[in-house]
Motif scaffolding. Structure first.
Motif, PDB file in Angstrom:
ATOM      1  N   LEU A   2       0.825  -1.219   0.000  1.00 49.79           N
ATOM      2  CA  LEU A   2       0.000   0.000   0.000  1.00 49.79           C
ATOM      3  C   LEU A   2       0.848   1.253   0.000  1.00 49.79           C
ATOM      4  O   LEU A   2       0.489   2.245  -0.618  1.00 49.79           O
ATOM      5  CB  LEU A   2      -0.938   0.013   1.204  1.00 49.79           C
ATOM      6  N   LEU A   3       1.978   1.199   0.678  1.00 51.11           N
ATOM      7  CA  LEU A   3       2.819   2.396   0.722  1.00 51.11           C
ATOM      8  C   LEU A   3       3.254   2.782  -0.682  1.00 51.11           C
ATOM      9  O   LEU A   3       3.174   3.937  -1.078  1.00 51.11           O
ATOM     10  CB  LEU A   3       4.047   2.151   1.602  1.00 51.11           C
ATOM     11  N   GLU A   4       3.689   1.777  -1.436  1.00 53.62           N
ATOM     12  CA  GLU A   4       4.115   2.063  -2.799  1.00 53.62           C
ATOM     13  C   GLU A   4       2.967   2.607  -3.626  1.00 53.62           C
ATOM     14  O   GLU A   4       3.140   3.517  -4.436  1.00 53.62           O
ATOM     15  CB  GLU A   4       4.684   0.797  -3.447  1.00 53.62           C
ATOM     16  N   PHE A  16       4.012  11.350   5.124  1.00 45.43           N
ATOM     17  CA  PHE A  16       3.646   9.950   4.969  1.00 45.43           C
ATOM     18  C   PHE A  16       4.840   9.132   4.521  1.00 45.43           C
ATOM     19  O   PHE A  16       5.558   9.495   3.600  1.00 45.43           O
ATOM     20  CB  PHE A  16       2.509   9.819   3.944  1.00 45.43           C
ATOM     21  N   GLY A  17       5.037   8.005   5.186  1.00 46.10           N
ATOM     22  CA  GLY A  17       6.099   7.102   4.772  1.00 46.10           C
ATOM     23  C   GLY A  17       7.486   7.657   5.047  1.00 46.10           C
ATOM     24  O   GLY A  17       8.414   7.440   4.277  1.00 46.10           O
ATOM     25  N   ALA A  18       7.643   8.330   6.162  1.00 48.07           N
ATOM     26  CA  ALA A  18       8.904   9.002   6.465  1.00 48.07           C
ATOM     27  C   ALA A  18      10.098   8.056   6.495  1.00 48.07           C
ATOM     28  O   ALA A  18      11.193   8.439   6.110  1.00 48.07           O
ATOM     29  CB  ALA A  18       8.790   9.746   7.785  1.00 48.07           C
ATOM     30  N   CYS A  19       9.901   6.828   6.942  1.00 50.57           N
ATOM     31  CA  CYS A  19      11.045   5.911   7.020  1.00 50.57           C
ATOM     32  C   CYS A  19      11.149   5.048   5.777  1.00 50.57           C
ATOM     33  O   CYS A  19      11.954   4.128   5.720  1.00 50.57           O
ATOM     34  CB  CYS A  19      10.964   5.042   8.273  1.00 50.57           C
ATOM     35  N   GLU A  20      10.344   5.340   4.790  1.00 53.18           N
ATOM     36  CA  GLU A  20      10.371   4.626   3.515  1.00 53.18           C
ATOM     37  C   GLU A  20      10.207   3.121   3.652  1.00 53.18           C
ATOM     38  O   GLU A  20      10.885   2.334   2.998  1.00 53.18           O
ATOM     39  CB  GLU A  20      11.657   4.969   2.751  1.00 53.18           C
ATOM     40  N   GLY A  21       9.311   2.745   4.526  1.00 53.25           N
ATOM     41  CA  GLY A  21       8.927   1.343   4.587  1.00 53.25           C
ATOM     42  C   GLY A  21       9.823   0.444   5.410  1.00 53.25           C
ATOM     43  O   GLY A  21       9.841  -0.757   5.212  1.00 53.25           O
ATOM     44  N   THR A  22      10.550   1.009   6.343  1.00 58.23           N
ATOM     45  CA  THR A  22      11.425   0.175   7.152  1.00 58.23           C
ATOM     46  C   THR A  22      10.868  -0.050   8.558  1.00 58.23           C
ATOM     47  O   THR A  22      11.605  -0.458   9.454  1.00 58.23           O
ATOM     48  CB  THR A  22      12.837   0.790   7.248  1.00 58.23           C
ATOM     49  N   LEU A  23       9.592   0.191   8.724  1.00 55.46           N
ATOM     50  CA  LEU A  23       8.929   0.005  10.016  1.00 55.46           C
ATOM     51  C   LEU A  23       9.624   0.731  11.154  1.00 55.46           C
ATOM     52  O   LEU A  23       9.775   0.197  12.239  1.00 55.46           O
ATOM     53  CB  LEU A  23       8.816  -1.498  10.355  1.00 55.46           C
ATOM     54  N   ALA A  24      10.057   1.942  10.860  1.00 57.79           N
ATOM     55  CA  ALA A  24      10.739   2.716  11.876  1.00 57.79           C
ATOM     56  C   ALA A  24      10.006   4.013  12.194  1.00 57.79           C
ATOM     57  O   ALA A  24      10.516   4.883  12.883  1.00 57.79           O
ATOM     58  CB  ALA A  24      12.165   3.014  11.437  1.00 57.79           C
ATOM     59  N   CYS A  25       8.817   4.157  11.677  1.00 52.85           N
ATOM     60  CA  CYS A  25       8.028   5.337  12.006  1.00 52.85           C
ATOM     61  C   CYS A  25       6.572   4.891  12.017  1.00 52.85           C
ATOM     62  O   CYS A  25       6.284   3.721  11.834  1.00 52.85           O
ATOM     63  CB  CYS A  25       8.238   6.436  10.966  1.00 52.85           C
ATOM     64  N   SER A  26       5.654   5.793  12.227  1.00 57.13           N
ATOM     65  CA  SER A  26       4.253   5.376  12.118  1.00 57.13           C
ATOM     66  C   SER A  26       3.501   6.332  11.211  1.00 57.13           C
ATOM     67  O   SER A  26       2.283   6.423  11.273  1.00 57.13           O
ATOM     68  CB  SER A  26       3.609   5.298  13.504  1.00 57.13           C
ATOM     69  N   THR A  27       4.226   7.010  10.347  1.00 57.40           N
ATOM     70  CA  THR A  27       3.581   8.008   9.494  1.00 57.40           C
ATOM     71  C   THR A  27       2.774   7.369   8.367  1.00 57.40           C
ATOM     72  O   THR A  27       2.018   8.047   7.696  1.00 57.40           O
ATOM     73  CB  THR A  27       4.613   8.964   8.860  1.00 57.40           C
ATOM     74  N   CYS A  28       2.951   6.070   8.153  1.00 58.80           N
ATOM     75  CA  CYS A  28       2.158   5.429   7.104  1.00 58.80           C
ATOM     76  C   CYS A  28       0.945   4.731   7.696  1.00 58.80           C
ATOM     77  O   CYS A  28       0.331   3.891   7.043  1.00 58.80           O
ATOM     78  CB  CYS A  28       3.005   4.459   6.299  1.00 58.80           C
ATOM     79  N   HIS A  29       0.601   5.074   8.921  1.00 55.66           N
ATOM     80  CA  HIS A  29      -0.590   4.530   9.568  1.00 55.66           C
ATOM     81  C   HIS A  29      -1.819   4.734   8.695  1.00 55.66           C
ATOM     82  O   HIS A  29      -2.107   5.849   8.256  1.00 55.66           O
ATOM     83  CB  HIS A  29      -0.782   5.245  10.919  1.00 55.66           C
ATOM     84  N   ARG A  63      -3.494  -0.378  10.147  1.00 59.29           N
ATOM     85  CA  ARG A  63      -2.289  -1.074   9.700  1.00 59.29           C
ATOM     86  C   ARG A  63      -1.272  -0.019   9.297  1.00 59.29           C
ATOM     87  O   ARG A  63      -1.624   1.130   9.051  1.00 59.29           O
ATOM     88  CB  ARG A  63      -2.563  -1.974   8.489  1.00 59.29           C
ATOM     89  N   LEU A  64      -0.027  -0.442   9.215  1.00 56.76           N
ATOM     90  CA  LEU A  64       0.969   0.443   8.643  1.00 56.76           C
ATOM     91  C   LEU A  64       1.018   0.162   7.144  1.00 56.76           C
ATOM     92  O   LEU A  64       1.166  -0.981   6.712  1.00 56.76           O
ATOM     93  CB  LEU A  64       2.340   0.205   9.287  1.00 56.76           C
ATOM     94  N   GLY A  65       0.890   1.208   6.383  1.00 54.83           N
ATOM     95  CA  GLY A  65       0.779   1.063   4.936  1.00 54.83           C
ATOM     96  C   GLY A  65       1.945   0.322   4.307  1.00 54.83           C
ATOM     97  O   GLY A  65       1.772  -0.393   3.318  1.00 54.83           O
ATOM     98  N   CYS A  66       3.126   0.493   4.876  1.00 54.68           N
ATOM     99  CA  CYS A  66       4.285  -0.136   4.243  1.00 54.68           C
ATOM    100  C   CYS A  66       4.382  -1.612   4.588  1.00 54.68           C
ATOM    101  O   CYS A  66       5.183  -2.322   3.998  1.00 54.68           O
ATOM    102  CB  CYS A  66       5.563   0.587   4.644  1.00 54.68           C
ATOM    103  N   ALA A  67       3.587  -2.074   5.540  1.00 52.71           N
ATOM    104  CA  ALA A  67       3.739  -3.455   5.995  1.00 52.71           C
ATOM    105  C   ALA A  67       2.587  -4.355   5.564  1.00 52.71           C
ATOM    106  O   ALA A  67       2.645  -5.556   5.742  1.00 52.71           O
ATOM    107  CB  ALA A  67       3.873  -3.494   7.512  1.00 52.71           C
TER     108      ALA A  67
HETATM  109 FE1  FES Z   1       7.663   4.113   8.265  1.00 53.36          FE
HETATM  110 FE2  FES Z   1       5.785   2.578   7.229  1.00 53.36          FE
HETATM  111  S1  FES Z   1       6.853   4.197   6.282  1.00 53.36           S
HETATM  112  S2  FES Z   1       6.630   2.484   9.223  1.00 53.36           S
END
Ligand code: FES
Length: 69
Positions: A2-4, A16-29, A63-67
């Motif tokens: 979903l993040l992509e 949104f997606g501040a950590c670019e999908g590395t599960l290190a933020c929650s901006t893709c909530h 959910r987190l969009g990147c996960a």
């Molecule tokens: Fe950071 Fe999803 S982009 S946790």
């Protein structure tokens, strides 16, 4: 995932997606409609859960969009 999809569509969500999908933020909530939530094939991992706990306005169908996909 979903993040992509969101990034590809240039959806303008601030930070949104501040950590670019590395599960290190929650901006893709994402707060998903129940029907969508139930169709996701990916289970919530512990890492995702930990980050979700920090997300603002956590819901039953968060959910987190990147996960999730
Ligand atoms: Fe950071 Fe999803 S982009 S946790």
């Amino acid at each position: 995932n979903l993040l992509e999809a969101v990034l590809d569509n240039n959806v303008d969500i601030d930070g949104f997606g501040a950590c670019e999908g590395t599960l290190a933020c929650s901006t893709c909530h994402l707060i998903l409609p129940e029907a969508v939530y139930e169709q996701l094939s990916s289970d919530i991992s512990e890492e995702e859960m930990d980050m979700l706990d920090l997300a603002y306005g956590l819901t039953e169908t968060s959910r987190l969009g990147c996960a999730c996909h």
